[in-house]
Design an enzyme around this catalytic site. Sequence first.
Site, PDB file in Angstrom:
ATOM      1  N   SER A 121       0.818  -1.213   0.000  1.00  0.00           N
ATOM      2  CA  SER A 121       0.000   0.000   0.000  1.00  0.00           C
ATOM      3  C   SER A 121       0.851   1.262   0.000  1.00  0.00           C
ATOM      4  CB  SER A 121      -0.956  -0.018   1.203  1.00  0.00           C
ATOM      5  OG  SER A 121      -1.790  -1.150   1.141  1.00  0.00           O
ATOM      6  N   HIS A 137      -1.965  -0.572  -5.112  1.00  0.00           N
ATOM      7  CA  HIS A 137      -3.405  -0.465  -5.380  1.00  0.00           C
ATOM      8  C   HIS A 137      -3.795   1.000  -5.382  1.00  0.00           C
ATOM      9  CE1 HIS A 137      -4.385   0.471  -1.171  1.00  0.00           C
ATOM     10  NE2 HIS A 137      -3.527  -0.471  -0.838  1.00  0.00           N
TER      11      HIS A 137
END
Length: 163
Positions: free
Chosen positions: A107, A132
């Site tokens: 992340s 993401h």
Amino acid sequence: MRYNLLLTPKSEGEKVNSLFFKSDGSPVYHPFLNRTLKITGSISEEMADDFYENILYLIGKDPGEPINVLINTYGGSARVLMLIYEAMKLAKERCVVKTICLAKAYSAGSLILASGSTGHSYIFPTAEVLVHNLQLDLNTSGERKFHIVPMIENIEEMERKVR
């Protein structure tokens, strides 16, 4: 509470010299010993503040000398990430910033890994990187009603900033 940027004495009674101290008197990680900063665990506001202070110190102490950023994190808040991202952008104007993924850069950690100087981002062979889109966390306010449109606009603005 765990601090990610702390330097602790190796033995009892050993004195630690540090320019930065937390409110409880504990010393902050000594970045000028080897010009290496660590981002480990969850990316928290306290950790981002410590990182920012330490990278500013390194820039001022020896401009032009490389800075190493070791990464091993599950990520954290996108808002908190922006402080680290801006600090690294500032540092890259003055020196080479090497980013090294030790085990995981998930992340927000993946953006930090990519924020190193061009050609100076490294990943250990067994390390993992998870990338993401920014996500909306609806569980942070504890309220049942959410103002979704402003939250989505805020995420879109953050995505524009990091492009």
